[in-house]
Design an enzyme around this catalytic site. Structure first.
Site, PDB file in Angstrom:
ATOM      1  N   CYS A   2       0.855  -1.177   0.000  1.00  0.00           N
ATOM      2  CA  CYS A   2       0.000   0.000   0.000  1.00  0.00           C
ATOM      3  C   CYS A   2       0.896   1.232   0.000  1.00  0.00           C
ATOM      4  O   CYS A   2       2.104   1.127   0.201  1.00  0.00           O
ATOM      5  CB  CYS A   2      -0.863   0.003   1.242  1.00  0.00           C
ATOM      6  SG  CYS A   2      -1.798  -1.514   1.452  1.00  0.00           S
ATOM      7  N   ARG A  27       1.387   1.450  -6.096  1.00  0.00           N
ATOM      8  CA  ARG A  27       1.612   0.470  -5.023  1.00  0.00           C
ATOM      9  C   ARG A  27       0.335  -0.277  -4.661  1.00  0.00           C
ATOM     10  O   ARG A  27       0.361  -1.241  -3.893  1.00  0.00           O
ATOM     11  CB  ARG A  27       2.129   1.186  -3.774  1.00  0.00           C
ATOM     12  CG  ARG A  27       3.447   1.862  -3.981  1.00  0.00           C
ATOM     13  CD  ARG A  27       3.852   2.616  -2.744  1.00  0.00           C
ATOM     14  NE  ARG A  27       4.226   1.706  -1.683  1.00  0.00           N
ATOM     15  CZ  ARG A  27       5.459   1.258  -1.492  1.00  0.00           C
ATOM     16  NH1 ARG A  27       6.429   1.648  -2.283  1.00  0.00           N
ATOM     17  NH2 ARG A  27       5.725   0.438  -0.505  1.00  0.00           N
ATOM     18  N   TRP A  74      -3.625  -1.890  -1.390  1.00  0.00           N
ATOM     19  CA  TRP A  74      -3.582  -3.155  -2.128  1.00  0.00           C
ATOM     20  C   TRP A  74      -4.028  -4.197  -1.120  1.00  0.00           C
ATOM     21  O   TRP A  74      -3.340  -4.446  -0.125  1.00  0.00           O
ATOM     22  CB  TRP A  74      -2.161  -3.432  -2.628  1.00  0.00           C
ATOM     23  CG  TRP A  74      -2.071  -4.633  -3.524  1.00  0.00           C
ATOM     24  CD1 TRP A  74      -2.341  -4.684  -4.864  1.00  0.00           C
ATOM     25  CD2 TRP A  74      -1.671  -5.961  -3.156  1.00  0.00           C
ATOM     26  NE1 TRP A  74      -2.135  -5.955  -5.346  1.00  0.00           N
ATOM     27  CE2 TRP A  74      -1.727  -6.759  -4.320  1.00  0.00           C
ATOM     28  CE3 TRP A  74      -1.280  -6.558  -1.970  1.00  0.00           C
ATOM     29  CZ2 TRP A  74      -1.401  -8.116  -4.326  1.00  0.00           C
ATOM     30  CZ3 TRP A  74      -0.953  -7.908  -1.965  1.00  0.00           C
ATOM     31  CH2 TRP A  74      -1.021  -8.667  -3.136  1.00  0.00           C
ATOM     32  N   ASN A  98       0.818  -0.018   5.974  1.00  0.00           N
ATOM     33  CA  ASN A  98       1.297  -0.834   4.863  1.00  0.00           C
ATOM     34  C   ASN A  98       2.026  -2.017   5.487  1.00  0.00           C
ATOM     35  O   ASN A  98       2.911  -1.817   6.313  1.00  0.00           O
ATOM     36  CB  ASN A  98       2.253  -0.003   3.995  1.00  0.00           C
ATOM     37  CG  ASN A  98       3.000  -0.848   2.991  1.00  0.00           C
ATOM     38  OD1 ASN A  98       2.488  -1.871   2.530  1.00  0.00           O
ATOM     39  ND2 ASN A  98       4.202  -0.435   2.636  1.00  0.00           N
ATOM     40  N   GLY A  99       1.668  -3.232   5.091  1.00  0.00           N
ATOM     41  CA  GLY A  99       2.329  -4.415   5.655  1.00  0.00           C
ATOM     42  C   GLY A  99       1.297  -5.429   6.091  1.00  0.00           C
ATOM     43  O   GLY A  99       0.119  -5.332   5.718  1.00  0.00           O
ATOM     44  N   GLU A 479      10.620 -13.120 -19.697  1.00  0.00           N
ATOM     45  CA  GLU A 479      10.294 -11.715 -19.436  1.00  0.00           C
ATOM     46  C   GLU A 479       9.234 -11.208 -20.425  1.00  0.00           C
ATOM     47  O   GLU A 479       8.316 -10.488 -20.043  1.00  0.00           O
ATOM     48  CB  GLU A 479      11.576 -10.870 -19.492  1.00  0.00           C
ATOM     49  CG  GLU A 479      11.405  -9.383 -19.313  1.00  0.00           C
ATOM     50  CD  GLU A 479      10.752  -8.959 -17.998  1.00  0.00           C
ATOM     51  OE1 GLU A 479      10.566  -9.793 -17.104  1.00  0.00           O
ATOM     52  OE2 GLU A 479      10.380  -7.777 -17.900  1.00  0.00           O
ATOM     53  N   LYS A 483       5.629  -9.766 -19.293  1.00  0.00           N
ATOM     54  CA  LYS A 483       5.153  -8.427 -19.662  1.00  0.00           C
ATOM     55  C   LYS A 483       3.771  -8.534 -20.275  1.00  0.00           C
ATOM     56  O   LYS A 483       2.872  -7.779 -19.931  1.00  0.00           O
ATOM     57  CB  LYS A 483       6.080  -7.747 -20.682  1.00  0.00           C
ATOM     58  CG  LYS A 483       7.375  -7.197 -20.183  1.00  0.00           C
ATOM     59  CD  LYS A 483       7.273  -5.997 -19.275  1.00  0.00           C
ATOM     60  CE  LYS A 483       7.074  -6.392 -17.851  1.00  0.00           C
ATOM     61  NZ  LYS A 483       8.203  -6.647 -17.021  1.00  0.00           N
ATOM     62  N   GLU A 486       1.013  -9.604 -17.644  1.00  0.00           N
ATOM     63  CA  GLU A 486       0.653  -8.672 -16.568  1.00  0.00           C
ATOM     64  C   GLU A 486      -0.091  -7.438 -17.047  1.00  0.00           C
ATOM     65  O   GLU A 486      -0.912  -6.911 -16.319  1.00  0.00           O
ATOM     66  CB  GLU A 486       1.836  -8.328 -15.666  1.00  0.00           C
ATOM     67  CG  GLU A 486       2.895  -7.464 -16.234  1.00  0.00           C
ATOM     68  CD  GLU A 486       4.050  -7.215 -15.240  1.00  0.00           C
ATOM     69  OE1 GLU A 486       3.833  -7.182 -14.030  1.00  0.00           O
ATOM     70  OE2 GLU A 486       5.176  -7.023 -15.715  1.00  0.00           O
ATOM     71  N   HIS A 502       9.253 -31.358 -25.544  1.00  0.00           N
ATOM     72  CA  HIS A 502       8.950 -32.186 -24.376  1.00  0.00           C
ATOM     73  C   HIS A 502       7.590 -31.836 -23.768  1.00  0.00           C
ATOM     74  O   HIS A 502       7.319 -32.212 -22.628  1.00  0.00           O
ATOM     75  CB  HIS A 502      10.055 -32.035 -23.323  1.00  0.00           C
ATOM     76  CG  HIS A 502      11.392 -32.487 -23.826  1.00  0.00           C
ATOM     77  ND1 HIS A 502      11.711 -33.800 -24.025  1.00  0.00           N
ATOM     78  CD2 HIS A 502      12.481 -31.777 -24.228  1.00  0.00           C
ATOM     79  CE1 HIS A 502      12.945 -33.899 -24.503  1.00  0.00           C
ATOM     80  NE2 HIS A 502      13.433 -32.668 -24.639  1.00  0.00           N
ATOM     81  N   LYS A 601       3.286  -2.359  -7.437  1.00  0.00           N
ATOM     82  CA  LYS A 601       4.672  -2.188  -7.880  1.00  0.00           C
ATOM     83  C   LYS A 601       5.669  -2.777  -6.887  1.00  0.00           C
ATOM     84  O   LYS A 601       6.599  -3.474  -7.273  1.00  0.00           O
ATOM     85  CB  LYS A 601       4.937  -0.688  -8.068  1.00  0.00           C
ATOM     86  CG  LYS A 601       6.338  -0.361  -8.537  1.00  0.00           C
ATOM     87  CD  LYS A 601       6.438  -0.501 -10.025  1.00  0.00           C
ATOM     88  CE  LYS A 601       7.812  -0.218 -10.554  1.00  0.00           C
ATOM     89  NZ  LYS A 601       8.036  -0.919 -11.825  1.00  0.00           N
TER      90      LYS A 601
HETATM   91  O1  M6R Z   1      11.240  -4.169  -6.913  1.00  0.00           O
HETATM   92  P1  M6R Z   1      11.640  -5.532  -7.360  1.00  0.00           P
HETATM   93  O2  M6R Z   1      12.534  -5.524  -8.547  1.00  0.00           O
HETATM   94  O3  M6R Z   1      12.223  -6.354  -6.241  1.00  0.00           O
HETATM   95  O4  M6R Z   1      10.277  -6.228  -7.769  1.00  0.00           O
HETATM   96  C1  M6R Z   1      10.221  -7.570  -8.150  1.00  0.00           C
HETATM   97  C2  M6R Z   1       8.914  -7.888  -8.832  1.00  0.00           C
HETATM   98  O5  M6R Z   1       7.835  -7.664  -7.974  1.00  0.00           O
HETATM   99  C3  M6R Z   1       8.706  -7.071 -10.110  1.00  0.00           C
HETATM  100  O6  M6R Z   1       9.773  -7.226 -10.993  1.00  0.00           O
HETATM  101  C4  M6R Z   1       7.398  -7.504 -10.809  1.00  0.00           C
HETATM  102  O7  M6R Z   1       7.523  -8.811 -11.277  1.00  0.00           O
HETATM  103  C5  M6R Z   1       7.066  -6.533 -11.952  1.00  0.00           C
HETATM  104  N1  M6R Z   1       5.669  -6.202 -11.920  1.00  0.00           N
HETATM  105  C6  M6R Z   1       7.317  -7.099 -13.293  1.00  0.00           C
HETATM  106  O8  M6R Z   1       6.997  -6.220 -14.314  1.00  0.00           O
END
Ligand code: M6R
Length: 606
Positions: A2, A27, A74, A98-99, A479, A483, A486, A502, A601
């Site tokens: 959050c 966040r 969040w 937050n937490g 990756e 992308k 998400e 396989h 994020k």
């Molecule tokens: O801040 P960080 O690099 O530790 O975050 C890791 C992941 O949460 C972050 O890379 C997440 O997978 C992204 N949304 C990917 O685009």
């Protein structure tokens, strides 16, 4: 995950809070709320959904107070709803958090047994109850917060307002980030730097267990056991404009285009093309005792770490293991003082990566972090840090953080390779020269993405995507798939191309677009065989290929060309069209690109 903001000063604070929350919305965006002091009492406004809903309420009610706290949520405990939105008020106390409070159920049962009733399903609300109880006894706001915090297990960053104490906010952190912004007769609280960067550049990074009493005229910080501590403000060099969209439709698009600059900033001053050296800021690796490198990370940063394994093993000939933070921390890992533990994290706050680093450090490993956010928890708990200079990354989907992490891992590979002697001076010089030329080639790829637009339009309604790559381009396939899923919500899988036969080959039919990373270099012939296997089963092949490869066009449906570069540097180019493809498809589908559903994020909870 959050976001928290706070302001104490002489300006009407609602606009400042909403502006800060807008910058923190990445966040979490399940609900938002504020508590603003009005006539000695907190006035709470909350709404479900995006911040814009809260803004409407604020515009209608026009709170005039100059001391307030705000929150964007969040959801962890309790569904997204107005009732579960923060701030939570009980008695005289309003709290944002937050937490995760891990012992919340036991505390709630105890409080209920003593007559408390709860109005939300959250773990946070118990904090307001505990503080209010303590305040009734002690009449001392700081002491009440301290007593309440001593009962909590888990992670928290909190900010608290108390009715009748109108000139202060009390805030605290434990395993969740919180910073203070220092102004002239005004002060700020925020979950991270960009939230208040337009107001001040002088930031105090609270340490674990700190409690701060924030007033307009000053800040007093102490520890949970009541000891006063001094935390010096740091000047943040990021520019407030860096956290704006700069004319782009989305932050993600802006951040994609910023990558050549971000990579330049990350490598500049850290390499010498004349000596073939790469420098790791203020961190010395003891090569006599070093036996292994272990890299831990999550999400996109984990994909960078997988590329890092190839880079370090090929340049330094040191064994490298890569693990997800969430796996590493729970398997009693075999790690010791002969290992260099590298944590890769954009935010520097990812709970699983942080816990993995603590685990490894506790067992004697030296810790180097590769991080983008100056002063965040992971670098502060590391023996050394290699900052990526991506600048603030606001889009939830990580782009420039990823390529700058690749650049930083390349520096680490060169550095270790020169120290082991596996990378000779002439080879290192060539590599560094090629690395320095790369941002221009990245720019070229980004400036010529018309083919990507055509492909995006053609496949925007596909149900699934498959991404295939080999060697260093296998993590790029992962990756690319991450992308796409998400931000567009299309199911996508990344696979090592050699593994296709396989299992995943069963998925292939005329409806499945398959993105194949096929630049020239090691593994090229093999990947050409793999794409032929896809085509033989009617799959639609989109190839990312080296410029000058005139043959490949006859074997695939579409080709996206990239400059021909050495294998070690290819991931920095091959990922660009995949980011762009995901972005274009998501935009066509009309999703919320910068704030995709269910995501946040910074994942500061397990
Ligand atoms: O801040 P960080 O690099 O530790 O975050 C890791 C992941 O949460 C972050 O890379 C997440 O997978 C992204 N949304 C990917 O685009």
């Amino acid at each position: 995950m959050c976001g928290i903001v706070g302001y104490v000063g002489s300006e009407r604070c609602s606009d400042i809070l909403v502006d800060g929350l807008r910058r923190l919305e990445y966040r979490g965006y399940d609900s938002a709320g504020t508590a603003i002091m009005e006539g000695g009492e907190t006035h709470i406004l909350r709404s479900q959904g995006k911040l814009s809903n809260l803004s409407v309420l604020i515009d209608e009610q026009k709170p005039q107070g100059t001391v307030g706290i705000g929150h964007t949520r969040w959801a962890t405990h309790g569904r997204p709803s107005e009732q579960n939105a923060h701030p939570h008020k009980y008695g005289n106390v309003a709290v944002v958090h937050n937490g995760i409070i891990e012992n919340h159920a036991a505390l709630r049962a105890e409080l209920e047994a003593s007559g408390h009733t709860f109005s939300s399903e959250t773990d946070t609300e118990i904090v307001a109850h505990l503080i209010d109880d303590a305040f009734k006894e002690t009449k001392d706001s700081l002491e009440s917060v301290r007593q309440a915090l001593c009962r909590l297990e888990g992670a928290y960053a909190i900010s608290v307002l108390l009715d009748g104490v109108p000139d202060q906010i009390i805030c605290a952190r434990q395993d969740a980030p919180l910073i203070l912004g220092v102004g002239e007769n005004e002060n700020y609280i925020a979950s991270d730097v960009p939230a208040i960067l337009n107001r001040t550049r002088d930031m105090i990074f609270l340490e674990e267990g700190d409690i701060a009493v924030v007033r307009a005229e000053g800040i007093a910080i102490s520890t949970l056991d009541g000891k006063s501590v001094e935390r010096k403000p740091q000047k943040i060099m990021w520019d407030a404009m860096m956290a704006e969209k700069g004319g782009h439709k989305h932050f993600m698009l802006k951040e994609i285009f910023e990558q050549p600059r971000a990579v330049t900033d990350t490598i500049r001053d850290r390499v010498s093309p004349t000596t073939g050296d790469a420098f790791i800021d203020d961190f010395d690796v003891d090569m006599e005792t070093l036996r292994r490198v272990v890299i831990v990370a999550c999400g996109t940063s984990y994909h960078a770490a997988l590329v890092g394994k190839f880079l370090i093993e090929s340049m330094a000939r040191i064994p490298v293991e890569v693990d997800l933070g969430s796996e590493f921390r729970y398997r009693d890992p075999l790690i010791n003082k002969h290992d260099l533990l590298v944590g890769v994290s954009q935010s520097g706050e990812t709970a699983d990566t942080l816990a993995a680093l603590r685990e490894g450090r506790g067992k004697g490993a030296r810790v180097l972090s590769i991080c983008n956010v100056v002063g965040s928890t992971i670098p502060r708990e590391s023996d050394g840090v290699l900052y990526t200079h991506a600048g603030p990354e606001i889009g939830v989907a990580s782009t420039k953080a990823f390529t700058t992490q690749l650049a930083a891992l390349t520096l680490l590979g060169i550095h270790l390779g020169r120290r082991t002697g596996a990378l000779t001076e002439p080879k290192a010089k060539e590599l560094i020269n090629d690395l320095l030329a790369l941002p221009e080639q990245m720019k070229e790829v980004l400036d010529h993405s018309a083919t990507v637009d055509v492909i995006a339009r053609r496949y925007a309604n596909a149900r699934d995507f498959l991404y295939l790559g080999r060697g260093m381009n296998y993590p790029i396939a992962l990756e690319g798939a991450l992308k796409l899923k998400e931000i567009s919500y299309i199911h996508a899988e990344g696979y090592p191309a050699g593994e296709m036969k396989h299992g995943p080959i069963a998925l292939i039919d005329e409806n499945l677009p398959v993105v194949v990373l096929a630049p020239r270099g090691s593994g090229y012939e093999k990947i050409i065989n793999n794409l032929a296997e896809v085509r033989a089963r009617e799959g639609k092949v989109i190839a990312i290929a080296s410029r000058g490869d005139n043959e490949i066009g006859n074997k695939v449906d579409d080709v996206i060309q990239i400059p021909d570069v050495r294998t070690e540097l290819q991931p920095l180019l091959t990922v660009l069209p995949l980011q762009m493809l995901a972005y274009r498809i998501a935009d066509i589908r009309g999703t919320d690109v910068d704030q995709p559903r269910n995501l946040a994020k910074s994942v500061t909870v397990e």
